[in-house]
Design an enzyme around this catalytic site. Sequence first.
Site, PDB file in Angstrom:
ATOM      1  N   HIS A  29       0.803  -1.216   0.000  1.00 57.34           N
ATOM      2  CA  HIS A  29       0.000   0.000   0.000  1.00 57.34           C
ATOM      3  C   HIS A  29       0.841   1.275   0.000  1.00 57.34           C
ATOM      4  O   HIS A  29       0.537   2.223   0.722  1.00 57.34           O
ATOM      5  CB  HIS A  29      -0.931  -0.005   1.215  1.00 57.34           C
ATOM      6  N   VAL A  30       1.878   1.351  -0.817  1.00 55.23           N
ATOM      7  CA  VAL A  30       2.739   2.526  -0.849  1.00 55.23           C
ATOM      8  C   VAL A  30       2.008   3.673  -1.544  1.00 55.23           C
ATOM      9  O   VAL A  30       1.340   3.475  -2.558  1.00 55.23           O
ATOM     10  CB  VAL A  30       4.061   2.226  -1.571  1.00 55.23           C
TER      11      VAL A  30
END
Length: 537
Positions: A474-475
């Site tokens: 989830h960058v």
Amino acid sequence: MNKATESEADYIVVGAGAAGCVVAARLSEDARKRVILIEAGGSDRNPLIAIPGANVVTGTDPALNWNFETEPEPALDGRRLYMSQGRVMGGSASINGMMFLRGRAVDFDGWRADGCPGWGASDVAPWFRKLEDHPYGQDPQHGSGGPMRISRGAATAPICDLFLEAAEASGIARVEDFVQAGHEAAGYADLSIDQGRRVSTATAYLGRARSRPNLRVITKAHVTRIVIEGKRAVGVALRRGANEEIFRCNAEVIVAGGAINSPALLLRSGIGDPSALSGVDVVHDLPGVGRNYQNHPMYKMMFTTNAPLTAYSHARPLGAIRAGLSYITGRRGVLASGLFPVAGYFDAVPGQPETLLQICMAPALIIRRKPGVLGVLPKQHGFSVLLYQGVPFSRGRVRLKSDDPMAAPAIEAGVFSDARDLEILAQGALRIRAIMDAPPIRDVIGAEIAPGPIADSLEAIKSDISANISANYHVAGTCRMGLGRDAVVDTRLRVHGLDGLRVIDASIMPTVVRANTYATTVMIAERGAAFIAEDAR
């Protein structure tokens, strides 16, 4: 290196991931526009990608992955974190856990309040509806007939319902639809699965578009820089083997490489903070590139059960045969389902919404002993709970560590650089323990095996978190949308100060959403493609 060649298009999209496939497909709907989509990875034809239950193998398969690693993390005693990011058609959408949860209303209203008008919850809702083909059908919250066919998660073992009943007994509302849920909620998640097959944007969007004569898809090609003339992007340079090629465009270059590769490409092109561009000619001073890195730190808790209530039943010889036959004959059963059917939200510290955590529950013990399916199959009955911090206070950055355009960037994740994040996760672990002590699940738990009895105090839990925390898919945030010198793109996703260049992917999020980022990234791509089409008129 062989001499460069040139080819022209109207639009060049860099990265065929969750966002890039959407943008290329939408832009190529106009038959007058020539679109080139460039992907560093290869085809998504590996048959395991399509099987939801095979995610335990494909999720970290080196052949489908960039295999990034962070720099040594100071708050983790110098430990590096493995970063799984898809390097294949569909990007991480081809290897992720298939949870399709939108960000929460407070996330988008926060973007609007932070200098991004037009990105509030009411503004983005129509775009979520546009992309969906939801089992609830067309209603004020959901869409019907969109490219992304969504299914509802369901119990793949009895422990799933027991977990939800325990959460409800602990004061967390059980919900049918997270879009309409209150602050604390738990239930079965929406999944990007259709009739037992993974739905990536490569299948949902690009699958329909690949036959268009105005769309060219290039795979196994590494874009090394954006070609800038004056203050305008006019093309890209890429390598395929020993060859460097220049592809020029008449309209725009769209960078959609994700929150690690997108800022790295801008930096390699001389776009960023001049003090951080050692070895690269400065083209455009834009200090926010690569900064504002955010990711959901992930902490895993595991519990055994004293009864056959978990997915271990499917891993035993007879159960595995049944699961395989169910999938082969009708795409049914556990292999047709996501690994994480259950999701939820709760405050680590009740009454303090800034401590909100997301949880994902898998009805199996997730222990990776070695590569391959045999290395992750459970050996006993049990289940796993993953804790994600909603919006971490810590920030990191992506920077260049070499002037070699083929080298991986440096990822300074900054995990727990703000001590509040560690405290929140530790308090969240205590709350999970309280839920596990609620009926009816407490009667079937055999033992807590992670962190286990050694973590007998808040400080001991913190130590275990620091030793075992892992990175997520989830960058976000590294090409932040907004105003000010630390912003990279405006609210129409155009790079500040340059013409003909946009970034359209999770990197533009001012703050990471309180959910898996896949659904929000598809929404961003839908909006971005519409902006491009509108601006071309």
